[in-house]
Design a protein around this motif. Structure first.
Motif, mmCIF file in Angstrom:
data_model
loop_
_atom_site.group_PDB
_atom_site.id
_atom_site.type_symbol
_atom_site.label_atom_id
_atom_site.label_comp_id
_atom_site.label_asym_id
_atom_site.label_seq_id
_atom_site.Cartn_x
_atom_site.Cartn_y
_atom_site.Cartn_z
ATOM 1 N N MET A 137 35.951 -54.675 1.478
ATOM 2 C CA MET A 137 35.589 -54.253 3.065
ATOM 3 C C MET A 137 36.014 -52.630 2.981
ATOM 4 N N LYS A 138 35.487 -51.687 3.571
ATOM 5 C CA LYS A 138 35.711 -50.382 3.438
ATOM 6 C C LYS A 138 36.780 -49.972 4.517
ATOM 7 N N PRO A 139 38.041 -49.500 3.951
ATOM 8 C CA PRO A 139 39.074 -49.253 4.923
ATOM 9 C C PRO A 139 38.699 -48.294 6.057
ATOM 10 N N ARG A 140 39.297 -48.674 7.075
ATOM 11 C CA ARG A 140 39.158 -47.499 8.489
ATOM 12 C C ARG A 140 39.854 -46.488 8.110
ATOM 13 N N ARG A 141 39.467 -45.276 8.493
ATOM 14 C CA ARG A 141 40.092 -44.106 8.450
ATOM 15 C C ARG A 141 40.760 -43.919 10.009
ATOM 16 N N LYS A 142 41.975 -43.593 9.991
ATOM 17 C CA LYS A 142 42.305 -43.104 11.278
ATOM 18 C C LYS A 142 42.366 -41.553 11.740
ATOM 19 N N TRP A 143 42.317 -41.213 12.832
ATOM 20 C CA TRP A 143 42.344 -39.828 13.149
ATOM 21 C C TRP A 143 43.489 -39.398 13.847
ATOM 22 N N ARG A 144 44.175 -38.322 12.991
ATOM 23 C CA ARG A 144 45.288 -38.082 13.832
ATOM 24 C C ARG A 144 44.964 -36.445 14.084
ATOM 25 N N GLY A 145 45.637 -35.990 14.780
ATOM 26 C CA GLY A 145 45.690 -34.612 15.361
ATOM 27 C C GLY A 145 45.378 -33.995 16.600
ATOM 28 N N ALA A 146 45.527 -32.612 16.736
ATOM 29 C CA ALA A 146 45.467 -32.406 18.103
ATOM 30 C C ALA A 146 44.038 -32.130 18.672
ATOM 31 N N VAL A 147 43.826 -32.610 19.785
ATOM 32 C CA VAL A 147 42.500 -32.482 20.395
ATOM 33 C C VAL A 147 42.387 -31.908 21.919
ATOM 34 N N ARG A 148 41.327 -31.258 22.233
ATOM 35 C CA ARG A 148 41.297 -30.727 23.599
ATOM 36 C C ARG A 148 39.984 -31.307 24.112
ATOM 37 N N SER A 149 39.992 -32.134 25.328
ATOM 38 C CA SER A 149 38.692 -32.262 25.818
ATOM 39 C C SER A 149 38.339 -31.304 26.780
ATOM 40 N N PRO A 150 37.106 -31.000 26.862
ATOM 41 C CA PRO A 150 36.326 -29.951 27.440
ATOM 42 C C PRO A 150 36.963 -29.956 29.139
ATOM 43 N N SER A 151 37.147 -31.060 29.508
ATOM 44 C CA SER A 151 37.472 -31.510 31.017
ATOM 45 C C SER A 151 38.986 -31.001 31.392
ATOM 46 N N LEU A 152 39.580 -30.981 30.461
ATOM 47 C CA LEU A 152 41.071 -30.562 30.565
ATOM 48 C C LEU A 152 41.424 -29.212 30.728
ATOM 49 N N ARG A 153 42.285 -28.876 31.421
ATOM 50 C CA ARG A 153 42.795 -27.407 31.672
ATOM 51 C C ARG A 153 44.100 -27.357 31.428
ATOM 52 N N THR A 154 44.610 -27.964 30.560
ATOM 53 C CA THR A 154 46.283 -27.884 30.092
ATOM 54 C C THR A 154 46.185 -28.634 28.441
ATOM 55 N N VAL A 155 47.476 -28.281 28.223
ATOM 56 C CA VAL A 155 47.562 -28.455 26.665
ATOM 57 C C VAL A 155 47.550 -30.007 26.322
ATOM 58 N N LYS A 177 47.029 -40.774 23.349
ATOM 59 C CA LYS A 177 48.185 -41.650 22.847
ATOM 60 C C LYS A 177 47.531 -42.838 22.136
ATOM 61 N N ASP A 178 47.303 -42.585 20.874
ATOM 62 C CA ASP A 178 46.607 -43.769 20.182
ATOM 63 C C ASP A 178 47.881 -44.772 19.440
ATOM 64 N N VAL A 179 48.178 -45.698 20.424
ATOM 65 C CA VAL A 179 49.579 -46.336 19.915
ATOM 66 C C VAL A 179 49.197 -47.461 18.973
ATOM 67 N N LEU A 199 42.084 -45.295 16.786
ATOM 68 C CA LEU A 199 41.037 -44.030 16.830
ATOM 69 C C LEU A 199 40.490 -43.673 15.730
ATOM 70 N N THR A 200 39.158 -43.679 15.493
ATOM 71 C CA THR A 200 38.529 -43.184 14.144
ATOM 72 C C THR A 200 37.856 -41.906 14.388
ATOM 73 N N PRO A 201 37.570 -41.142 13.414
ATOM 74 C CA PRO A 201 36.874 -39.995 13.460
ATOM 75 C C PRO A 201 35.679 -40.082 14.224
ATOM 76 N N GLU A 202 34.910 -41.257 14.077
ATOM 77 C CA GLU A 202 33.622 -41.397 14.910
ATOM 78 C C GLU A 202 33.818 -41.415 16.023
ATOM 79 N N ARG A 203 34.831 -42.191 16.532
ATOM 80 C CA ARG A 203 35.070 -42.438 17.927
ATOM 81 C C ARG A 203 35.547 -40.984 18.744
ATOM 82 N N THR A 204 36.545 -40.543 17.729
ATOM 83 C CA THR A 204 36.923 -39.198 18.481
ATOM 84 C C THR A 204 35.553 -38.192 18.574
#
Length: 299
Positions: free
Chosen positions: A1-19, A211-213, A217-222
């Protein structure tokens, strides 16, 4: 089975107006992003070793002396912020370590002169039945020791409920990072997260944490949540770095145009004329455009 990649990092949604900031694997340094609504211009780090690493990896087993010994070195690392203590720590330290948690909060906080410390939790977190007045007093004493930032969640991502808590915490002098809890279910669609992001931004927290507790969250879902269908890996990177609007404007200009090269007729003609030895001057005229090429001797 191919291991799932975890996506970590900073993201900004276009709908947000905050950090926004991303929170994933426990006990790791989590990137945060700071910038304007059009895009990101900085990436900073929040360290979670003393709170989430202590809780999730060591079951709150690190004692005050061990943490004090490394505090000054951690303060010099250059983190924007550091998660320092949470509600569960009180019970563990008193019952099992026989240590006073206020010693760590008071003495430990003084060790950090460069890094803003974070508490973890608000007025409605934890499983213990504690009167609201005691929770208020708890936060008041934490603020008195110089910790004026906390991160809090509503398990249902209910930001109407969270708004009253943020208001109460602000009155006590505490800024609040509010979580958007990520999960996977038929309910947790792209539209769901877009709406929750708007609701979270509307209550004007200090930050919003995606928060991806559960590490789901995968790169594809991101890409689906942040980028949208049909967005390539390369474009997703540009959207995170520069912002969606800027990238769309760039793509609208089309592919780059090639500059003049030696294969074009005029360039080829000029190149051949400069090789001739029987003339020192060349005039090329087309309408009002005149090109004058002259061979000069080097002095």
């Amino acid at each position: 089975m191919k291991p799932r990649r975890k996506w970590r990092g900073a993201v900004r949604s276009p709908s947000l107006r905050t950090v926004t900031e991303a929170h994933g694997t426990q006990g790791r340094r989590q990137p945060t992003s700071r910038g304007n609504a059009a895009g990101l211009n900085e990436i900073r780090f929040v360290d979670t070793t003393l709170r989430d690493g202590q809780l999730s990896l060591w079951a709150l087993g690190m004692r005050t002396g061990a943490m004090l010994a490394i505090a000054e070195q951690m303060d010099r690392c250059g983190f924007e912020s550091m998660e320092f203590f949470g509600f569960a720590g009180y019970i563990k330290m008193v019952r099992e370590h026989k240590e006073n948690p206020w010693d760590w909060i008071g003495t430990g906080a003084k060790k950090f002169r460069r890094t803003r410390l974070r508490y973890h939790g608000g007025l409605a977190t934890g499983f213990e039945k504690i009167p609201g007045s005691v929770r208020l007093l708890m936060i008041e004493r934490v603020v008195a020791h110089g910790i004026t930032l906390t991160r809090s969640s509503d398990p249902w991502n209910d930001y109407e409920a969270a708004a009253s808590e943020i208001k109460a915490l602000r009155k006590l002098g505490m800024d609040v990072v509010i979580n958007i809890i990520y999960s996977v279910s038929p309910r947790h669609t792209d539209a769901y997260y877009a709406e929750r992001a708007r609701q979270a931004a509307a209550i004007q927290p200090h930050r919003i944490c995606f928060k991806d507790v559960g590490g789901l969250l995968t790169p594809e879902r991101t890409r689906a949540v942040i980028g949208g269908p049909g967005v390539s890996d390369e474009e997703l990177v540009l959207r995170v770095i520069a912002g969606e609007a800027v990238v769309k404007a760039m793509l609208a200009t089309g592919a780059p145009k090639e500059y003049s090269t030696a294969t074009q007729p005029l360039i080829n003609l000029i190149s051949e004329l400069t090789q001739r030895r029987d003339c020192n001057r060349v005039f090329i005229q087309k309408g009002k455009l005149v090109l004058h090429i002259e061979r000069r001797r080097r002095s």
